[in-house]
Design a protein around this motif. Structure first.
Motif, PDB file in Angstrom:
ATOM      1  N   ALA A 206      55.006 -43.435  -2.061  1.00  0.00           N
ATOM      2  CA  ALA A 206      55.965 -43.751  -3.128  1.00  0.00           C
ATOM      3  C   ALA A 206      55.390 -44.799  -4.063  1.00  0.00           C
ATOM      4  N   SER A 207      54.086 -45.013  -4.004  1.00  0.00           N
ATOM      5  CA  SER A 207      53.491 -46.035  -4.863  1.00  0.00           C
ATOM      6  C   SER A 207      53.427 -45.563  -6.300  1.00  0.00           C
ATOM      7  N   SER A 208      53.085 -46.471  -7.178  1.00  0.00           N
ATOM      8  CA  SER A 208      53.068 -46.217  -8.608  1.00  0.00           C
ATOM      9  C   SER A 208      52.000 -45.215  -8.992  1.00  0.00           C
ATOM     10  N   THR A 209      52.352 -44.298  -9.895  1.00  0.00           N
ATOM     11  CA  THR A 209      51.350 -43.429 -10.473  1.00  0.00           C
ATOM     12  C   THR A 209      51.125 -43.797 -11.919  1.00  0.00           C
TER      13      THR A 209
ATOM     14  N   THR B 228      61.808 -63.390 -23.204  1.00  0.00           N
ATOM     15  CA  THR B 228      61.556 -62.541 -22.045  1.00  0.00           C
ATOM     16  C   THR B 228      62.613 -61.468 -21.862  1.00  0.00           C
ATOM     17  N   HIS B 229      63.706 -61.520 -22.591  1.00  0.00           N
ATOM     18  CA  HIS B 229      64.763 -60.538 -22.400  1.00  0.00           C
ATOM     19  C   HIS B 229      64.461 -59.209 -23.081  1.00  0.00           C
ATOM     20  N   ALA B 230      63.577 -59.173 -24.078  1.00  0.00           N
ATOM     21  CA  ALA B 230      63.284 -57.939 -24.786  1.00  0.00           C
ATOM     22  C   ALA B 230      62.174 -57.144 -24.120  1.00  0.00           C
ATOM     23  N   ALA B 231      61.363 -57.754 -23.253  1.00  0.00           N
ATOM     24  CA  ALA B 231      60.252 -57.057 -22.619  1.00  0.00           C
ATOM     25  C   ALA B 231      60.756 -56.243 -21.437  1.00  0.00           C
ATOM     26  N   GLU B 232      60.155 -55.081 -21.269  1.00  0.00           N
ATOM     27  CA  GLU B 232      60.463 -54.288 -20.088  1.00  0.00           C
ATOM     28  C   GLU B 232      59.270 -53.435 -19.731  1.00  0.00           C
ATOM     29  N   THR B 233      59.170 -53.104 -18.451  1.00  0.00           N
ATOM     30  CA  THR B 233      58.148 -52.206 -17.958  1.00  0.00           C
ATOM     31  C   THR B 233      58.846 -51.145 -17.136  1.00  0.00           C
ATOM     32  N   LYS B 234      58.515 -49.896 -17.393  1.00  0.00           N
ATOM     33  CA  LYS B 234      59.045 -48.791 -16.591  1.00  0.00           C
ATOM     34  C   LYS B 234      57.925 -48.277 -15.724  1.00  0.00           C
ATOM     35  N   MET B 235      58.215 -48.090 -14.448  1.00  0.00           N
ATOM     36  CA  MET B 235      57.217 -47.611 -13.507  1.00  0.00           C
ATOM     37  C   MET B 235      57.693 -46.308 -12.900  1.00  0.00           C
ATOM     38  N   ALA B 236      56.822 -45.337 -12.896  1.00  0.00           N
ATOM     39  CA  ALA B 236      57.151 -44.052 -12.301  1.00  0.00           C
ATOM     40  C   ALA B 236      56.542 -43.990 -10.913  1.00  0.00           C
ATOM     41  N   THR B 237      57.342 -43.556  -9.941  1.00  0.00           N
ATOM     42  CA  THR B 237      56.838 -43.380  -8.589  1.00  0.00           C
ATOM     43  C   THR B 237      56.449 -41.925  -8.402  1.00  0.00           C
TER      44      THR B 237
ATOM     45  N   THR C 189      50.131 -54.370  -8.193  1.00  0.00           N
ATOM     46  CA  THR C 189      48.992 -54.536  -7.304  1.00  0.00           C
ATOM     47  C   THR C 189      49.034 -55.855  -6.548  1.00  0.00           C
ATOM     48  N   GLY C 190      50.055 -56.673  -6.787  1.00  0.00           N
ATOM     49  CA  GLY C 190      50.212 -57.950  -6.094  1.00  0.00           C
ATOM     50  C   GLY C 190      50.946 -57.783  -4.771  1.00  0.00           C
ATOM     51  N   THR C 191      51.267 -58.886  -4.148  1.00  0.00           N
ATOM     52  CA  THR C 191      51.915 -58.891  -2.835  1.00  0.00           C
ATOM     53  C   THR C 191      53.301 -58.244  -2.851  1.00  0.00           C
ATOM     54  N   LEU C 192      54.009 -58.346  -3.969  1.00  0.00           N
ATOM     55  CA  LEU C 192      55.348 -57.745  -4.033  1.00  0.00           C
ATOM     56  C   LEU C 192      55.295 -56.226  -4.050  1.00  0.00           C
ATOM     57  N   GLY C 193      54.236 -55.655  -4.605  1.00  0.00           N
ATOM     58  CA  GLY C 193      54.129 -54.202  -4.673  1.00  0.00           C
ATOM     59  C   GLY C 193      55.101 -53.613  -5.677  1.00  0.00           C
ATOM     60  N   MET C 194      55.537 -52.405  -5.416  1.00  0.00           N
ATOM     61  CA  MET C 194      56.404 -51.663  -6.329  1.00  0.00           C
ATOM     62  C   MET C 194      57.871 -52.042  -6.157  1.00  0.00           C
TER      63      MET C 194
ATOM     64  N   GLY D 138      76.675 -64.847 -11.532  1.00  0.00           N
ATOM     65  CA  GLY D 138      75.959 -64.485 -12.740  1.00  0.00           C
ATOM     66  C   GLY D 138      74.462 -64.296 -12.582  1.00  0.00           C
ATOM     67  N   GLY D 139      73.974 -64.251 -11.365  1.00  0.00           N
ATOM     68  CA  GLY D 139      72.547 -64.058 -11.117  1.00  0.00           C
ATOM     69  C   GLY D 139      72.157 -62.591 -11.074  1.00  0.00           C
ATOM     70  N   MET D 140      70.859 -62.369 -10.885  1.00  0.00           N
ATOM     71  CA  MET D 140      70.312 -61.019 -10.756  1.00  0.00           C
ATOM     72  C   MET D 140      69.311 -61.020  -9.609  1.00  0.00           C
ATOM     73  N   VAL D 141      69.116 -59.850  -9.000  1.00  0.00           N
ATOM     74  CA  VAL D 141      68.114 -59.680  -7.961  1.00  0.00           C
ATOM     75  C   VAL D 141      67.469 -58.319  -8.133  1.00  0.00           C
ATOM     76  N   GLN D 142      66.171 -58.256  -7.885  1.00  0.00           N
ATOM     77  CA  GLN D 142      65.475 -56.976  -7.843  1.00  0.00           C
ATOM     78  C   GLN D 142      64.599 -56.981  -6.604  1.00  0.00           C
ATOM     79  N   GLU D 143      64.719 -55.902  -5.832  1.00  0.00           N
ATOM     80  CA  GLU D 143      63.975 -55.745  -4.590  1.00  0.00           C
ATOM     81  C   GLU D 143      62.645 -55.055  -4.862  1.00  0.00           C
ATOM     82  N   PHE D 144      61.627 -55.463  -4.109  1.00  0.00           N
ATOM     83  CA  PHE D 144      60.294 -54.884  -4.167  1.00  0.00           C
ATOM     84  C   PHE D 144      59.841 -54.606  -2.745  1.00  0.00           C
ATOM     85  N   ASN D 145      58.795 -53.817  -2.567  1.00  0.00           N
ATOM     86  CA  ASN D 145      58.301 -53.506  -1.227  1.00  0.00           C
ATOM     87  C   ASN D 145      57.999 -54.758  -0.420  1.00  0.00           C
ATOM     88  N   GLY D 146      57.517 -55.834  -1.057  1.00  0.00           N
ATOM     89  CA  GLY D 146      57.101 -57.021  -0.340  1.00  0.00           C
ATOM     90  C   GLY D 146      58.038 -58.208  -0.420  1.00  0.00           C
TER      91      GLY D 146
END
Length: 173
Positions: free
Chosen positions: A34-37, A50-59, A82-87, A98-106
């Motif tokens: 399921a890693s990034s392609t 930093t609010h206008a930047a975004e990256t979309k990753m396809a698995t 490619t870092g410790t957090l992964g995808m 009012g916070g946010m969280v995003q989960e990553f593999n690491g």
């Protein structure tokens, strides 16, 4: 002229993200992974926005996950895909107060309106989750994990967690 320089710097930074995130991809990767392609930056932010930047990753399974704003900035500081957090494992979610969280593999990146954006992972994350995470007495992370004698520590709004010699210690304020 000043705006031109800021916008140019933002575009150059976005191109660097695309290059860095795509660097670890290979046609020879395990087809069932399921890693990034691919990853593409769809919007570049002017410097400091930093609010206008975004990256979309396809698995490999075709899912597209977006990483944005302060979470994207922290993710890139940690080495991106490619870092410790992964995808990323899913999109950013609302968190308490009012916070946010995003989960990553690491691990996970938490963003608080008052404490900023920080990574929580490993044994410290396990102990923090056992204490209720952002909703518990320790609250949001106030620092990234840092080195201490014999181990690591993370600070939270309501205390700290240290991992020393394979032992975890939770300290409340």
């Amino acid at each position: 002229m000043h705006h031109f320089v800021r916008r140019t710097a933002g575009i150059i930074a976005a191109l660097a993200v695309v290059t860095a995130l795509g660097a670890g991809c290979s046609k020879d990767d395990d087809k069932n992974s399921a890693s990034s392609t691919t990853s593409t930056t769809t919007a570049a932010a002017p410097a400091g926005d930093t609010h206008a930047a975004e990256t979309k990753m396809a698995t490999r399974d075709g899912a597209e996950i977006t990483v944005v704003g302060g979470i994207l900035e922290k993710y890139n500081q940690m080495g991106g895909a490619t870092g410790t957090l992964g995808m990323p494992t899913g999109p950013a979610q609302d968190a308490p107060d009012g916070g946010m969280v995003q989960e990553f593999n690491g691990g996970a990146i938490y963003s608080s309106p008052t404490l900023g954006t920080h990574v929580v992972w490993g044994e410290i994350r396990k102990a923090w989750d056992d204490q209720g995470g952002a909703s518990g007495k320790l609250g949001y992370p106030a620092s990234d994990e840092y080195d201490i004698t014999g181990g690591k520590q993370s600070d939270f709004s309501g205390g700290s967690i240290a991992w020393v010699d394979n032992e975890t210690t939770v300290t409340e304020k």
